[in-house]
Design an enzyme around this catalytic site. Structure first.
Site, mmCIF file in Angstrom:
data_model
loop_
_atom_site.group_PDB
_atom_site.id
_atom_site.type_symbol
_atom_site.label_atom_id
_atom_site.label_comp_id
_atom_site.label_asym_id
_atom_site.label_seq_id
_atom_site.Cartn_x
_atom_site.Cartn_y
_atom_site.Cartn_z
ATOM 1 N N LYS A 254 14.451 38.857 35.687
ATOM 2 C CA LYS A 254 15.407 39.605 34.520
ATOM 3 C C LYS A 254 14.306 40.370 33.582
ATOM 4 O O LYS A 254 13.205 39.919 33.014
ATOM 5 C CB LYS A 254 16.010 38.242 33.478
ATOM 6 C CG LYS A 254 16.482 38.798 32.319
ATOM 7 C CD LYS A 254 17.093 37.676 31.608
ATOM 8 C CE LYS A 254 17.469 38.100 30.064
ATOM 9 N NZ LYS A 254 18.085 36.852 29.207
ATOM 10 N N ASP A 259 16.177 42.189 23.594
ATOM 11 C CA ASP A 259 17.502 41.557 23.639
ATOM 12 C C ASP A 259 17.662 41.397 22.203
ATOM 13 O O ASP A 259 17.408 40.231 21.595
ATOM 14 C CB ASP A 259 17.370 40.242 24.415
ATOM 15 C CG ASP A 259 18.644 39.598 24.592
ATOM 16 O OD1 ASP A 259 19.597 40.162 24.078
ATOM 17 O OD2 ASP A 259 18.876 38.394 24.880
ATOM 18 N N LYS A 266 22.432 39.079 17.727
ATOM 19 C CA LYS A 266 21.577 38.071 17.249
ATOM 20 C C LYS A 266 21.066 37.888 15.705
ATOM 21 O O LYS A 266 21.056 38.601 15.232
ATOM 22 C CB LYS A 266 20.234 37.736 18.123
ATOM 23 C CG LYS A 266 20.259 37.496 19.582
ATOM 24 C CD LYS A 266 18.906 37.442 20.286
ATOM 25 C CE LYS A 266 19.068 37.146 21.796
ATOM 26 N NZ LYS A 266 19.637 35.779 21.904
ATOM 27 N N ASP A 277 11.669 39.255 26.506
ATOM 28 C CA ASP A 277 12.921 38.878 27.512
ATOM 29 C C ASP A 277 12.726 39.416 28.918
ATOM 30 O O ASP A 277 13.740 39.240 29.565
ATOM 31 C CB ASP A 277 14.056 39.193 26.826
ATOM 32 C CG ASP A 277 15.464 38.323 27.085
ATOM 33 O OD1 ASP A 277 15.298 37.172 27.669
ATOM 34 O OD2 ASP A 277 16.562 38.800 27.147
ATOM 35 N N ASP A 336 25.690 38.723 24.343
ATOM 36 C CA ASP A 336 24.203 38.325 24.254
ATOM 37 C C ASP A 336 23.805 37.460 25.581
ATOM 38 O O ASP A 336 22.660 37.114 25.917
ATOM 39 C CB ASP A 336 24.274 37.374 23.113
ATOM 40 C CG ASP A 336 22.535 36.942 22.591
ATOM 41 O OD1 ASP A 336 21.840 37.481 23.247
ATOM 42 O OD2 ASP A 336 22.399 36.187 21.987
ATOM 43 N N GLU A 338 23.544 38.487 28.427
ATOM 44 C CA GLU A 338 23.315 39.932 29.266
ATOM 45 C C GLU A 338 22.485 39.735 30.457
ATOM 46 O O GLU A 338 22.423 40.584 31.298
ATOM 47 C CB GLU A 338 22.840 40.981 28.379
ATOM 48 C CG GLU A 338 21.093 41.021 28.268
ATOM 49 C CD GLU A 338 20.553 39.509 27.589
ATOM 50 O OE1 GLU A 338 21.190 38.970 26.630
ATOM 51 O OE2 GLU A 338 19.377 39.223 27.713
ATOM 52 N N ARG A 340 22.365 37.399 32.675
ATOM 53 C CA ARG A 340 22.922 37.210 33.882
ATOM 54 C C ARG A 340 23.889 38.296 34.471
ATOM 55 O O ARG A 340 24.019 38.332 35.759
ATOM 56 C CB ARG A 340 23.930 35.804 33.525
ATOM 57 C CG ARG A 340 24.857 36.084 32.631
ATOM 58 C CD ARG A 340 25.383 34.749 31.940
ATOM 59 N NE ARG A 340 24.528 34.135 31.081
ATOM 60 C CZ ARG A 340 24.650 32.839 30.481
ATOM 61 N NH1 ARG A 340 25.976 32.341 30.920
ATOM 62 N NH2 ARG A 340 23.975 32.131 29.818
HETATM 63 N N1 BES Z 1 17.387 35.941 26.123
HETATM 64 C C1 BES Z 1 18.601 34.872 25.611
HETATM 65 C C2 BES Z 1 17.946 33.634 25.781
HETATM 66 C C3 BES Z 1 16.761 32.938 25.166
HETATM 67 C C4 BES Z 1 16.988 32.408 23.620
HETATM 68 C C5 BES Z 1 15.392 33.095 25.604
HETATM 69 C C6 BES Z 1 16.112 31.850 23.244
HETATM 70 C C7 BES Z 1 14.469 32.606 24.882
HETATM 71 C C8 BES Z 1 14.726 31.862 23.478
HETATM 72 C C9 BES Z 1 19.724 35.257 26.337
HETATM 73 O O1 BES Z 1 19.833 36.612 26.673
HETATM 74 C C10 BES Z 1 20.769 34.606 25.561
HETATM 75 O O2 BES Z 1 20.747 35.145 24.360
HETATM 76 N N2 BES Z 1 21.497 33.712 25.823
HETATM 77 C C11 BES Z 1 22.555 33.112 25.262
HETATM 78 C C12 BES Z 1 23.716 32.904 26.264
HETATM 79 C C13 BES Z 1 25.048 32.222 25.349
HETATM 80 C C14 BES Z 1 25.400 33.276 24.712
HETATM 81 C C15 BES Z 1 25.914 32.068 26.662
HETATM 82 C C16 BES Z 1 22.077 31.968 24.522
HETATM 83 O O3 BES Z 1 21.137 31.109 25.259
HETATM 84 O O4 BES Z 1 22.437 31.658 23.314
HETATM 85 ZN ZN ZN Z 2 20.810 37.572 25.303
HETATM 86 ZN ZN ZN Z 3 18.251 37.747 27.026
#
Ligand code: BES
Ligand code: ZN
Ligand code: ZN
Length: 486
Positions: A254, A259, A266, A277, A336, A338, A340
């Protein structure tokens, strides 16, 4: 920095001699014949309990010998010895001496560490990197070691030399990985990463193919394209190839260079951290570089799915439905989630290459940070032998992984009311597994596949022992060990 293995010699001139010592074991015989002054000083330090050999403890003594200083580093209890412990303590000693502005140091390797020379080299190299490229004032930068000699008995020279070279090269690649990862989003766009990958491939004899936006459109990579829709930076897919034996092992990373969350924005607190990210993709870049440098026998392919995730008038919106490369439809409920989406197309593409196995790396979920903190990556997948190999590579490399289940019931969590899958799971339940369950839909049935959620381990906001804060380069040592162990 130059690292060399040399025979133990009490006339060995250097700025500092490093002696690793175990807790409450006194001065080892290896040191006693070496130099009476040194062993006397050390024995005194033990006697007066200034130094006990506790893990990470450091004592620096002035010497009137070929070396000006002696640094004793505590290794902790002998029975707790592990490659992790060695890497960490080697890092602590290295940092200490670079702060003292020593340039040329030598390790008097305790015989008990003969099997851990690779970890010594790794620890030394990893501790030598910090992200200070953008500091213009010299004073704020720390000293740099220029030369490190590892002193061992004659009969151990050949194998120690091999281990030190391997560990040194591997950790240097990891440091280069950290350097790319630490770059902020304005310096490291998807296209910039592709440029770096291209240059690395050229200098290492790897094949590199870069797919830009219009090619991705022709390739029906609509999931990856949807992520970059809100940004002026186009998405890029990079494929790197290391020639070798057998069906390819494919690593997919990824690579979200920033992000923001997109329309599902966010909070602004700590949003700067989302430059990390891209850690999965950058680790894949490092693994491919290491495969070339260390002449890995296995054929290896690396796929970097690169994009920014920003909100704008053209950004994708919650509720949008897209069709991924493998024909499956996705309902985007949270922009968010994204990573996946970007990986969905990359995994489908990898599935078409008749691989031996696919391993993806992604800073995928905040839930993984909640579950495992910064000590282990989450590990999920479809193939028990592959997962078991990754667990053992984790123990050897010190890049730990921890398994979470991927039972069929979890696949229900990502079923959509209106499309084949949705990009979020059940509210507040098993977020990390939901991410893996989504990815599962894009890996062709029958291909051994593992998913590593590296959200908690890809970067650190505190200086760790021997590892400066910022990008860690997690994954490089783990996956090279996976390839090495066959
Ligand atoms: N890049 C983030 C995940 C992340 C969050 C990595 C904090 C490291 C620290 C990812 O893209 C994300 O925002 N995931 C969401 C998924 C949810 C919306 C299903 C998350 O984990 O809140
Ligand atoms: Zn995200
Ligand atoms: Zn992300």
């Amino acid at each position: 920095m130059k690292m060399a293995v040399q025979p133990v010699d009490h006339k060995h001139a250097c700025d500092a001699l490093i002696v690793p010592l175990f807790e409450n074991e006194g001065v080892p015989v290896f040191v006693k014949p070496f130099d009476s002054q040194v062993s006397g000083q050390l024995a005194n330090a033990f006697k007066e309990e200034e130094f006990t050999g506790k893990k990470g403890q450091v004592i620096v003594l002035r010497c009137d010998a070929a070396w000006k200083r002696l640094l004793a580093i505590g290794m902790g209890k002998k029975k707790e010895l592990s490659s992790d412990r060695v890497r960490e303590t080697a890092g602590i000693a290295t940092l200490h001496l670079s702060r003292l502005k020593r340039k040329h140091v030598a390790w008097l390797l305790h015989p008990a560490l003969a099997n851990h020379a690779q970890a010594v080299a790794e620890g030394v190299e990893l501790a030598s990197y910090r992200f200070d490229k953008y500091r213009t004032s010299q004073e704020e930068k720390e000293g740099q070691l220029e030369r490190v000699d590892v002193l061992v008995e004659k009969r151990d020279i050949a194998r120690t030399d091999k281990a030190v070279r391997f560990g040194g090269a591997l950790a240097r690649v990891q440091n280069e990985t950290r350097a790319v990862l630490n770059e902020p989003a304005n310096q490291m766009t998807p296209m910039n990463v592709a440029d770096i990958a291209g240059k690395m491939a050229k200098s290492h004899g790897l094949k590199c193919t870069v797919y830009g936006k219009s090619e991705l459109q022709k390739m029906r990579m609509n999931a990856l394209l949807s992520v970059s829709q809100g940004s002026v930076q186009p998405p890029v897919l990079v494929v790197l190839e290391h020639a070798g034996a057998g069906k390819p092992v494919i690593f997919v990373g990824k690579g979200i260079t920033f992000d923001s969350g997109g329309i599902s924005l966010k909070p602004s607190k700590d949003m700067d951290q989302m430059k990390f990210d891209k850690a999965g993709a950058i680790a894949v870049l490092g693994v491919l570089q290491a495969s070339a440098e260390l002449k890995i026998k296995q054929r290896v392919i690396g796929i970097l799915a690169l994009s920014e995730n920003l909100p704008s008038g053209s950004a994708s919106k919650p509720g949008d439905i897209i069709t991924a490369r493998n024909g499956k439809t996705i309902e985007i409920l949270n922009t968010d989630a994204e990573g996946r989406l970007a990986l969905a197309d990359a995994l489908a593409f990898a599935s078409e290459m008749n691989p031996k196995a696919i391993v993806d790396l992604a800073t995928l979920t905040g839930a993984c940070v909640v579950a495992l903190g910064d000590l282990a990556a989450g590990l999920m997948g479809t193939d028990d032998p592959l997962l078991t190999k990754l667990e053992s590579a984790g123990r050897v490399s010190g890049e730990r992984v921890w398994r979470l289940p991927l039972w069929p019931e979890y696949l229900e969590h990502v079923k959509s009311d209106v499309a084949d899958v949705k990009n979020v799971g059940a509210n507040g339940a098993a977020g990390t597994i939901a991410g893996a369950s989504f990815l599962h839909a894009f890996v062709k049935e029958g291909i051994p596949w593992a998913h590593l959620d590296i959200a908690g381990v890809a970067w650190t906001t505190r200086d760790k022992p021997g590892l400066a804060k910022g990008g860690t380069g997690f994954g490089v040592r783990l996956l090279v060990e996976l390839l090495r162990s066959g």
